[in-house]
Motif scaffolding. Structure first.
Motif, PDB file in Angstrom:
ATOM      1  N   ARG A 134     -23.582 -22.590 -10.067  1.00 45.18           N
ATOM      2  CA  ARG A 134     -23.864 -21.934  -8.789  1.00 45.18           C
ATOM      3  C   ARG A 134     -24.254 -20.472  -9.060  1.00 45.18           C
ATOM      4  O   ARG A 134     -24.189 -20.020 -10.206  1.00 45.18           O
ATOM      5  N   PRO A 135     -24.615 -19.711  -8.030  1.00 51.18           N
ATOM      6  CA  PRO A 135     -25.021 -18.316  -8.258  1.00 51.18           C
ATOM      7  C   PRO A 135     -23.978 -17.499  -9.011  1.00 51.18           C
ATOM      8  O   PRO A 135     -24.327 -16.698  -9.896  1.00 51.18           O
ATOM      9  N   GLU A 136     -22.706 -17.721  -8.701  1.00 51.43           N
ATOM     10  CA  GLU A 136     -21.658 -16.942  -9.355  1.00 51.43           C
ATOM     11  C   GLU A 136     -21.573 -17.234 -10.855  1.00 51.43           C
ATOM     12  O   GLU A 136     -21.118 -16.390 -11.632  1.00 51.43           O
ATOM     13  N   GLY A 137     -22.040 -18.417 -11.273  1.00 48.47           N
ATOM     14  CA  GLY A 137     -22.082 -18.716 -12.704  1.00 48.47           C
ATOM     15  C   GLY A 137     -23.073 -17.829 -13.429  1.00 48.47           C
ATOM     16  O   GLY A 137     -22.791 -17.310 -14.520  1.00 48.47           O
ATOM     17  N   GLU A 172     -27.523 -20.462  -0.077  1.00 46.86           N
ATOM     18  CA  GLU A 172     -27.110 -19.375   0.820  1.00 46.86           C
ATOM     19  C   GLU A 172     -26.616 -18.153   0.049  1.00 46.86           C
ATOM     20  O   GLU A 172     -26.791 -17.019   0.493  1.00 46.86           O
ATOM     21  N   ARG A 173     -26.023 -18.400  -1.118  1.00 53.36           N
ATOM     22  CA  ARG A 173     -25.488 -17.289  -1.911  1.00 53.36           C
ATOM     23  C   ARG A 173     -26.517 -16.749  -2.905  1.00 53.36           C
ATOM     24  O   ARG A 173     -26.190 -15.916  -3.736  1.00 53.36           O
ATOM     25  N   GLY A 174     -27.754 -17.229  -2.837  1.00 53.24           N
ATOM     26  CA  GLY A 174     -28.843 -16.640  -3.610  1.00 53.24           C
ATOM     27  C   GLY A 174     -28.971 -17.129  -5.033  1.00 53.24           C
ATOM     28  O   GLY A 174     -29.083 -16.325  -5.968  1.00 53.24           O
ATOM     29  N   VAL A 175     -28.995 -18.463  -5.218  1.00 50.43           N
ATOM     30  CA  VAL A 175     -29.058 -18.995  -6.579  1.00 50.43           C
ATOM     31  C   VAL A 175     -30.371 -18.626  -7.270  1.00 50.43           C
ATOM     32  O   VAL A 175     -30.375 -18.323  -8.477  1.00 50.43           O
ATOM     33  N   ALA A 176     -31.485 -18.609  -6.548  1.00 48.81           N
ATOM     34  CA  ALA A 176     -32.779 -18.270  -7.170  1.00 48.81           C
ATOM     35  C   ALA A 176     -32.768 -16.825  -7.670  1.00 48.81           C
ATOM     36  O   ALA A 176     -33.242 -16.525  -8.780  1.00 48.81           O
ATOM     37  N   GLU A 177     -32.230 -15.932  -6.857  1.00 48.60           N
ATOM     38  CA  GLU A 177     -32.162 -14.514  -7.253  1.00 48.60           C
ATOM     39  C   GLU A 177     -31.235 -14.331  -8.451  1.00 48.60           C
ATOM     40  O   GLU A 177     -31.531 -13.571  -9.379  1.00 48.60           O
ATOM     41  N   ALA A 178     -30.117 -15.082  -8.474  1.00 48.41           N
ATOM     42  CA  ALA A 178     -29.171 -14.969  -9.578  1.00 48.41           C
ATOM     43  C   ALA A 178     -29.788 -15.474 -10.880  1.00 48.41           C
ATOM     44  O   ALA A 178     -29.611 -14.865 -11.945  1.00 48.41           O
TER      45      ALA A 178
END
Length: 320
Positions: A134-137, A172-178
């Motif tokens: 996920r983005p946090e990863g 929603e938490r911005g995976v592409a940006e991350a």
């Protein structure tokens, strides 16, 4: 534990079943009654395994790359990294166990190590979300890379993922940006980063932590922009088969080396990495050590320049 055989390994499975049957019979017969037959079957099995794995096609390599018994990140960390201390969380939202990372010593050298973890059974696969970060990863990966740069530590990255997690919450938490920022950070690091594709490396979810100074790949691993099943569905509307897509996509280690997308192929034992994990870990460790030694004399600016030239060169050979 039951051995997991792939479809093309059925003849090997049949021979090993005969060996097991004879071994059980020998327990009730006179000592050495079937030793010659068992040894002959074992030799034939080894020869068949070598022959089979020497001519795998792209789809068969895809199956081997996804084999559940291949060494995972936790195995590489346990076998190659001493004094490993895991660092958790992205300091923004949560800890994503699809990507694990931390500090340790690789053959006496302090390093930052990170990689995808898929899990082996139901409990661990759920815990690690099947390796789908996920983005946090990816934000945790960025945090680890920044830590490495701050203390001038080389980075070793182990890549094995079917891609980033595509769920609604992830978007929603911005995976592409991350993913984009993790890739950017990889490319701009002033420390060496050696990435190893150990199983399947798919989509931006893989390249986010695979954009290293050197990109290594195991002999039967794959690296791709999308899975063969996904390519078949999107490009051909399911009109072809995944094995046709795998062949057309040039996703094998040998194809990737020819295209200069990877820098080095690490040989696997006959029968694949899962057949002899200990030998695989040693081969990976030796290759990573050689690459780190070749990079350690470069300055931060030289490392950035080397990495930029490496990635800018991809795809240009066919235009010249």
């Amino acid at each position: 534990m039951a051995v997991h055989y792939l479809e093309f390994e059925r003849p090997i499975a049949d021979l090993e079943a005969k060996i097991e049957e004879l071994s059980k019979l020998s327990e009730t017969a006179s000592p050495g009654a079937f030793d010659a037959e068992i040894e002959a079957l074992r030799a034939r099995t080894q020869e068949m395994r070598r022959e089979t794995y020497s001519k795998l096609d792209a789809w068969q390599k895809t199956q081997v790359a996804r084999h559940p018994e291949r060494p995972h990140f936790v195995d590489y960390a346990a076998g190659l990294i001493d004094e490993f201390v895991e660092l958790k969380g992205d300091r923004t939202y949560a800890d994503d166990q699809a990507i694990i990372g931390g500090l340790g010593r690789f053959r006496g050298r302090p390093v930052v190590v990170m990689g995808n973890e898929k899990g082996r059974d139901t409990i661990t696969r759920v815990k690690h979300n099947f390796g789908l970060a996920r983005p946090e990863g990816y934000r945790k990966a960025i945090r680890l890379m920044e830590l490495a740069e701050r203390f001038s530590l080389p980075i070793i990255s182990f890549v094995d993922t079917p891609g980033a997690y595509p769920g609604v919450a992830s978007e929603e938490r911005g995976v592409a940006e991350a993913i984009a920022r993790s890739t950017e950070k990889s490319l701009l690091l002033g420390v060496p980063i050696v990435a190893v594709i150990t199983g399947e490396g798919a989509s931006g979810g893989a390249s986010a932590i695979a954009s290293g100074s050197r990109v290594l790949i195991l002999e039967h691993a794959i690296y791709m922009v999308i899975s063969p099943e996904g390519a078949n569905s999107i490009l051909w509307r399911g009109a072809r088969t995944p094995d046709e897509a795998a062949k057309a996509m040039k996703i094998t280690a040998q194809d990737l080396l020819g295209l200069k997308i990877v820098d080095r192929i690490i040989p696997e034992p006959p029968g694949g990495a899962h057949s002899d994990p200990e030998a695989t870990l040693k081969a990976v460790g030796d290759a990573v050590e050689e690459e780190l030694m070749a990079l350690e004399h470069l300055s931060p600016d030289e490392l950035r320049k080397q990495r930029a030239e490496r990635f800018y060169a991809i795809g240009r050979a066919g235009l010249q």
